[in-house]
Each structure stands twice: as structure tokens, then as C-alpha cells.
Design a protein around this motif. Structure first.
Motif, PDB file in Angstrom:
ATOM      1  N   LEU A 124      18.415  13.800 -17.822  1.00 32.20           N
ATOM      2  CA  LEU A 124      18.004  12.581 -17.110  1.00 32.20           C
ATOM      3  C   LEU A 124      18.738  12.478 -15.774  1.00 32.20           C
ATOM      4  O   LEU A 124      18.151  12.118 -14.761  1.00 32.20           O
ATOM      5  CB  LEU A 124      18.280  11.346 -17.975  1.00 32.20           C
ATOM      6  CG  LEU A 124      17.381  11.224 -19.213  1.00 32.20           C
ATOM      7  CD1 LEU A 124      17.785  10.022 -20.044  1.00 32.20           C
ATOM      8  CD2 LEU A 124      15.919  11.126 -18.792  1.00 32.20           C
ATOM      9  N   HIS A 125      20.011  12.804 -15.826  1.00 33.43           N
ATOM     10  CA  HIS A 125      20.813  12.733 -14.609  1.00 33.43           C
ATOM     11  C   HIS A 125      20.253  13.664 -13.542  1.00 33.43           C
ATOM     12  O   HIS A 125      20.165  13.318 -12.364  1.00 33.43           O
ATOM     13  CB  HIS A 125      22.258  13.113 -14.935  1.00 33.43           C
ATOM     14  CG  HIS A 125      23.204  12.873 -13.807  1.00 33.43           C
ATOM     15  ND1 HIS A 125      23.619  11.599 -13.467  1.00 33.43           N
ATOM     16  CD2 HIS A 125      23.785  13.715 -12.939  1.00 33.43           C
ATOM     17  CE1 HIS A 125      24.424  11.683 -12.433  1.00 33.43           C
ATOM     18  NE2 HIS A 125      24.548  12.965 -12.084  1.00 33.43           N
ATOM     19  N   SER A 126      19.855  14.872 -13.966  1.00 35.50           N
ATOM     20  CA  SER A 126      19.371  15.825 -12.974  1.00 35.50           C
ATOM     21  C   SER A 126      17.972  15.438 -12.490  1.00 35.50           C
ATOM     22  O   SER A 126      17.572  15.807 -11.389  1.00 35.50           O
ATOM     23  CB  SER A 126      19.393  17.242 -13.548  1.00 35.50           C
ATOM     24  OG  SER A 126      18.373  17.367 -14.486  1.00 35.50           O
ATOM     25  N   LEU A 127      17.216  14.690 -13.307  1.00 36.18           N
ATOM     26  CA  LEU A 127      15.929  14.179 -12.822  1.00 36.18           C
ATOM     27  C   LEU A 127      16.168  13.157 -11.723  1.00 36.18           C
ATOM     28  O   LEU A 127      15.441  13.088 -10.726  1.00 36.18           O
ATOM     29  CB  LEU A 127      15.166  13.506 -13.971  1.00 36.18           C
ATOM     30  CG  LEU A 127      14.419  14.389 -14.945  1.00 36.18           C
ATOM     31  CD1 LEU A 127      13.613  13.531 -15.899  1.00 36.18           C
ATOM     32  CD2 LEU A 127      13.503  15.342 -14.200  1.00 36.18           C
ATOM     33  N   TYR A 128      17.219  12.374 -11.931  1.00 33.30           N
ATOM     34  CA  TYR A 128      17.560  11.312 -10.996  1.00 33.30           C
ATOM     35  C   TYR A 128      18.054  11.912  -9.677  1.00 33.30           C
ATOM     36  O   TYR A 128      17.760  11.412  -8.606  1.00 33.30           O
ATOM     37  CB  TYR A 128      18.639  10.448 -11.660  1.00 33.30           C
ATOM     38  CG  TYR A 128      19.206   9.359 -10.806  1.00 33.30           C
ATOM     39  CD1 TYR A 128      18.387   8.325 -10.333  1.00 33.30           C
ATOM     40  CD2 TYR A 128      20.560   9.342 -10.483  1.00 33.30           C
ATOM     41  CE1 TYR A 128      18.908   7.307  -9.564  1.00 33.30           C
ATOM     42  CE2 TYR A 128      21.088   8.329  -9.714  1.00 33.30           C
ATOM     43  CZ  TYR A 128      20.258   7.319  -9.256  1.00 33.30           C
ATOM     44  OH  TYR A 128      20.790   6.327  -8.493  1.00 33.30           O
ATOM     45  N   ARG A 129      18.817  12.994  -9.789  1.00 26.95           N
ATOM     46  CA  ARG A 129      19.302  13.648  -8.572  1.00 26.95           C
ATOM     47  C   ARG A 129      18.908  15.121  -8.592  1.00 26.95           C
ATOM     48  O   ARG A 129      19.653  15.966  -9.056  1.00 26.95           O
ATOM     49  CB  ARG A 129      20.830  13.506  -8.469  1.00 26.95           C
ATOM     50  CG  ARG A 129      21.236  12.069  -8.251  1.00 26.95           C
ATOM     51  CD  ARG A 129      22.704  11.983  -8.023  1.00 26.95           C
ATOM     52  NE  ARG A 129      23.097  12.705  -6.808  1.00 26.95           N
ATOM     53  CZ  ARG A 129      24.366  12.792  -6.416  1.00 26.95           C
ATOM     54  NH1 ARG A 129      25.314  12.249  -7.132  1.00 26.95           N
ATOM     55  NH2 ARG A 129      24.671  13.432  -5.312  1.00 26.95           N
ATOM     56  N   LEU A 130      17.709  15.369  -8.097  1.00 25.73           N
ATOM     57  CA  LEU A 130      17.159  16.726  -8.194  1.00 25.73           C
ATOM     58  C   LEU A 130      18.013  17.759  -7.459  1.00 25.73           C
ATOM     59  O   LEU A 130      18.004  18.934  -7.792  1.00 25.73           O
ATOM     60  CB  LEU A 130      15.740  16.751  -7.631  1.00 25.73           C
ATOM     61  CG  LEU A 130      14.661  16.398  -8.644  1.00 25.73           C
ATOM     62  CD1 LEU A 130      13.298  16.405  -7.981  1.00 25.73           C
ATOM     63  CD2 LEU A 130      14.669  17.358  -9.823  1.00 25.73           C
TER      64      LEU A 130
END
Lengths: 376, 249
Positions: free
Chosen positions: A145-151
Motif C-alpha cells: 500500500l505504501h508503495s502504491l501511495y508513493r510510486l
């Protein structure tokens, strides 16, 4: 070479004492002879005085010294007088050392705990392992989720490397295997279909079974064996060599650097592998249809377009990412479970493969029921 | 103890890795009951020489005689017999991680003797005590003990068959100074008690000073000096001057 026949414990009964005389070169490899003879002699011992004669022993080693010291202590406890004679060289020193450093009371074997304890302990271990899997899954989802938020944070390079390593490199073996499975399935069913003159139905049969079930399953099983095991072993060794700890201290989250790229790569590649497996599987079937049933490829394709609904193809591809998640998470989770010993790498790698194949099959069964009930 | 008897003799040993010449005619000998050291800059082939002596690596030409056997033409059975007469302590300990300390030590006894379990237990307990471990440590796995204890456990395993000669590969590397000095004292004590010969590869100056009776310095593919510490330090060689002068002062 050492000769066991020459080694002996000679027991002689004299006036008021029993003499133990050691003959030969009692190296540790032949010490069992002395040990057994001593045990027998001691059983019949009915004297108040024992004399050990070491005059034949040129070099007293620590094992024999221990044996003698133990016997002396035992004798003293039952009020038997012991005398050691004929000591040569360092024998005296060795006996003293054996006495100083001996621990006859030590016990190294683990205590037997009984069935009740074992069942309880085992249950606890399994519960803990389930708990750890959920914790792992939770952490992985967080990082996802975190990496979706900060691609920008997402590790594209590592992911592409894994796409190549576990996806593209697996293409040939997946395609070849599925081609052979297509041939086998077609060949076995063609003999049956011929009996009823229902040759043309081979197309329906192959189309549905390969697109919907066989290709996804087979691709998943090959990837589980190929990548699931390699993930477990790789990450396991990284754990033993403290590479994972090094990454953490340098601020590289192993989940972002190792776990997520592998999972995303497999999720991306699994449908593609299934797609190619579909193609080669059908080609294998087509070959047998031509050779065995005389069904021309043109006719095969025409019939294929008519009867095999495209939904079967999509259902097959749809399963891909789910299988990928199962294989990647189980493989990586098993890698992280590796403890600081070499055996646990083998253990966890085996577990990774067995569990991920099992999970894939269970998952497939669920999909089968769900899709059929939904009318697909 | 016969001080003059040669227990190990290395004659004109040449080692090549591909085109890379590692040893170009190495000569040395170790007397029985001696603590002997291989010294030299890193990469000079000290460990390689030791690995050749314990038959883990092959040398190109020359001869190595260990305990009266020429190891370059030793037969399988005689080689196996030799292996029972030496103990080896590896730099990384190489304890079997799936076995407890006591099981590690007992392994050779179980394989090579027919002694009763209680006798094996007594021998293991004795070896555990003699290297300075506590009896309880025997029940632990290698992953559960500290580096110094691992060294001692590996030493106990090397000693279990009462070897005539003990090979140590950088025994004090990775140990803190106190444990390292304890280990030095332990080696000397074991030599005195058990009368074994010791051959070690070492970099540790204090260890060299405390333990070694004689030593060989390997540099530029050859032995540049062999003898006691006093004899060796007198020899003019760039490595010896740098190593001893900068280290000791």
C-alpha cells in the motif's frame, strides 16, 4: 594398522587381590574390547582389593585413562582398595588429568517429555508459525500500500530483474511441458473418442481443459518448484549471512527491496506464462488431432472458435496473479523463517515448494467451485 | 617425549593454481611435541599449505610426510587412518549446526569406535571440561553459543580421538583479546598435558609470542625464515621487519 585381537584385559585372581592387566596397544578404536571385558570382570568381582597393571601400556590415552578412573571411583564407593602399577611415561599425569576433568554424572541427551507434552509443544509451534505468517502477510500488504501511495519508492529495477529471472527464463520449460501435456491429454482422449466416432469433440475437450485448468495449474506448479524454492533458499541464506540485518541498518526495508519486487514480478508474469502455456498446449493437442484423428488444423481452429468460449481463456489468466501471490508469499515467508543453521535452509525450501503447490491446488479448487456456481 | 622426532616434513612443495604459482619449493619440518606456526602476509599460501597437509588440496610437486606417511602417495585406508590421528580446527569452526555441541564432539566416537553410549558420554564430558566449557554447554546448539565457546567446542571435537597432531587455522581470529589469550593458554596447556604437536596458521603477534616454539615465515612463494622467534626476527626480510617491528613496538 590397529589390531583388535592383540588388545585384551587379562584378569588374574591372586591371593587377596584381583589383577587387571591391559595387554596390547589399546588405542581408542579398540577400547570397546577392554570396556566389555572389564564390565564382565566387574560383575563377578568378590574381593576387597584390585590391582591395575599398566606395564604393557606404552602410551596411555585419555579415553583409557577415563575408563580406569571411572572404575577406580566405582570401586572406592564399594570399599574396594585400588592400586595402579607399572605406569610408564606420562601415565600418572594422564590419570590425574582424567580424574580432574571427568564428569561422569553429565547428561547431554534431551529429556523425554512424553506424548502429551510433545503434542502440546507441536501445536504451539504450528500456531506460532501461523501467527508469523499473518504478521508477514500484514507487513507485506503495508509495504504494498505504501508503495502504491508513493510510486517513486517502488523498486522498478529489482522488479524487472525478477521478471526476467523468474518469468522470462521460465518460459521455455513451461511451454515445453505444456506442449507435452497437450500431446498426452489429446492422445489419451483420442483413443476413447474414436470408439464413439466423436473425433471432433477433441477440440471442445482440449480447449476447455487446457485453457481453464491445465495451463494455469501446470504453470503454477512449475513456478512453485522453480521460483518458490529459489526465493526461500536465497532469502534464507541472506538471513544466515546477516545480509538482511545489514539492509535494515542501512535503511533498506527488505520487504520493499526483496519481497515486493519478487511478488509483483510473479503477479505480472504468471498470466503471461499461462498465455504461452495455453498456446503450446493447444498446439500439442492439434498435432495429435491431425496425426491420430485426421483432424486438419484448419478444421480444429474453426471448431475451436465455435465451441470454446473466450471466458475459459480469461478465467485461466485470472487465476494467474492469485497463484503468483501464493507462491511468492510462501516462498519468501519460508526464506525468512530460516534459522541460523544449515539444515533449516533445506527444510524451509522443501516446505516452500510443498506448501505453495498445495496452496495453489486448494486455491484452484475454490475458483472452480465459485466460477461454476456463478455460471461461468 | 622425543623432541627431535620429525612428525611432519614438507619438502620442495610446489603449488600452482592455474598459471598462478603459489609455492615454489617450500621446505619445513615440525618436531613432535612442538607448537609450530605458519606466518606470512595474507595471500602467501599459509592456509593453502595447511590444506595440502590435511589432504584437502593437491600440490603440484614435492613431498609431504606426515606421521611417517608420504601423503602424495597414500592409499585410501592409510589416509583414513591418518585422518583419525589428527584434529583440525577450521577458521570458521565448521561445527555441524544441526547437532548439539556434545553430539558434534561424539560424532567420531560413534562412527569409529564401538564404545558404549555411557563411555562415549564420559569421554565427551571430559573433552568439554578440558577445553574449559561448562557441562551444560554440551546440550546447546552451535547457534546458541558465543564465538569463543564455538572455538572451544570445535577444539574439543578436534581433540576427541586423542590426535597426535592438531591443525589450527587462525585459531584466535574473531576472538576478543581476553578470549584469544585464554585460547593461547589452552593450546599450550593441552600440548603439555596431552603431548600433542600443534601446527597453526596465525597472524596474531601475541599468540605467536605466547605459544609458538618454532615457526616458518612464507613470503614470495618461499620460506624466508624458519626457527624460533629469536632466530626468525634476526633474519633480514621486508615482511619480517614490517610484521614484527611495527607490531611489537
Amino acid at each position: 594398522m590397529l589390531d583388535k585381537r592383540k588388545v585384551a584385559l587379562v584378569v588374574t585372581h591372586e591371593k587377596d587381590a584381583v589383577h587387571f592387566k591391559i595387554e596390547g596397544e589399546p588405542a581408542i578404536q579398540c577400547l570397546d574390547v577392554i570396556e566389555k571385558q572389564l564390565k564382565n570382570a566387574v560383575k563377578r568381582l568378590n574381593t576387597k582389593s584390585v590391582v591395575w597393571d599398566l606395564s604393557c601400556v606404552k602410551k596411555l590415552d585419555s579415553a583409557l585413562a577415563l575408563l580406569i578412573v571411572k572404575e577406580i571411583e566405582r570401586a572406592k564407593n564399594s570399599d574396594i582398595e585400588v592400586l595402579v602399577t607399572g605406569m610408564q611415561g606420562d601415565a600418572q599425569k594422564m590419570l590425574h588429568m582424567a580424574k580432574d576433568h571427568a564428569h561422569f554424572e553429565s547428561e547431554f541427551a534431551p529429556k523425554e517429555q512424553g506424548l502429551f507434552y510433545d503434542v502440546g509443544a507441536d501445536t504451539l509451534v504450528r500456531l506460532k508459525s501461523l501467527n508469523a505468517f499473518f504478521a508477514f502477510f500484514g507487513q507485506m500488504s503495508m509495504v504494498f500500500l505504501h508503495s502504491l501511495y508513493r510510486l517513486k519508492m517502488f523498486r522498478w529495477k529489482e522488479t524487472l530483474f525478477e521478471v526476467y529471472e523468474s518469468g522470462i527464463k521460465a518460459l521455455p520449460i513451461v511451454m515445453l511441458t505444456m506442449f507435452l501435456v497437450g500431446i498426452v491429454v489429446a492422445y489419451q482422449s483420442s483413443t476413447q473418442l474414436k470408439i464413439y466416432g466423436a473425433n471432433i469433440f477433441i477440440v471442445d475437450m482440449l480447449g476447455i481443459s487446457i485453457l481453464r485448468e491445465l495451463a494455469p495449474m501446470l504453470a503454477a506448479i512449475i513456478i512453485a518448484g522453480r521460483s518458490g524454492s529459489s526465493y526461500a533458499a536465497q532469502i534464507g541464506v541472506m538471513k544466515i549471512t546477516e545480509e538482511l540485518d545489514a539492509m535494515r541498518t542501512m535503511g533498506f526495508d527488505p520487504y520493499a527491496f526483496l519481497v515486493l519486487p519478487r511478488m509483483m514480478a510473479l503477479m505480472l508474469m504468471m498470466p503471461i506464462l499461462i498465455f504461452f502455456a495455453d498456446i503450446t498446449g493447444i498446439i500439442g493437442g492439434m498435432l495429435i488431432a491431425k496425426v491420430d484423428l485426421g483432424l486438419s488444423p484448419t478444421l480444429f481452429v474453426e471448431r475451436f472458435i465455435q465451441v470454446v468460449h473466450v471466458k475459459h481463456f480469461w478465467i485461466g489468466l485470472f487465476k494467474g496473479p492469485f497463484f503468483a501471490v501464493l507462491i511468492a508469499t510462501i516462498g519468501i515467508y519460508r526464506g525468512l523463517q530460516v534459522k541460523n543453521d544449515t539444515q533449516s535452509i533445506g527444510f524451509n525450501t522443501t516446505k516452500a515448494v510443498v506448501e505453495s503447490i498445495f496452496a495453489v491446488i486448494i486455491c484452484d479448487a475454490f475458483f472452480s467451485i465459485i466460477f461454476t456456481n456463478m455460471g461461468f | 617425549m622425543q623432541q627431535s622426532k620429525k612428525i611432519l616434513e614438507v619438502k620442495d612443495v610446489v603449488t600452482k593454481f592455474g598459471k598462478n604459482l603459489v609455492h615454489d619449493g617450500v621446505n619445513l619440518h615440525v618436531n613432535a611435541g612442538e607448537i609450530y606456526g605458519f606466518l606470512g602476509p595474507s595471500g602467501c599460501g599459509k592456509s593453502t599449505l595447511m590444506r595440502e597437509i590435511i589432504m584437502l588440496e593437491q600440490f603440484h610437486s614435492g613431498s609431504i610426510e606426515l606421521l611417517g606417511q608420504k601423503i602424495e602417495k597414500v592409499r585410501r585406508r592409510a589416509a583414513q587412518n591418518l585422518r583419525m590421528q589428527w584434529g583440525v580446527l577450521f577458521q570458521s569452526n565448521a561445527l555441524y549446526t544441526s547437532l548439539t555441541v556434545a553430539e558434534n564432539i561424539a560424532l567420531s566416537l560413534q562412527e569409529y569406535t564401538k564404545l558404549s553410549p555411557s563411555m562415549i558420554k564420559d569421554i565427551v564430558a571430559f573433552k568439554i571440561d578440558i577445553v574449559g566449557l561448562k557441562q551444560f554447554d554440551g546440550t546447546l546448539y552451535p547457534s546458541e553459543i558465543s564465538g569463543g565457546m564455538k572455538k572451544k567446542a570445535a577444539l574439543a571435537r578436534a581433540l576427541v580421538m586423542d590426535p597426535k597432531i592438531l591443525f589450527l587455522d587462525e585459531p584466535t581470529s574473531g576472538l576478543d583479546p581476553i578470549s584469544a589469550r585464554e585460547f593461547d593458554a589452552l593450546i599450550v596447556k593441552l600440548r603439555d598435558l596431552l603431548g600433542i604437536s600443534v601446527v597453526m596458521v596465525t597472524h596474531d603477534l601475541t599468540s605467536i609470542h605466547n605459544t609458538l616454539d618454532r615457526m616458518a615465515v612464507i613470503d614470495n612463494k618461499k620460506i624466508v625464515a624458519e626457527g624460533t622467534l629469536n632466530e626468525v626476527t634476526k633474519i633480514k626480510s621486508p615482511f619480517i621487519e614490517r610484521f614484527f617491528d611495527e607490531g611489537l613496538r
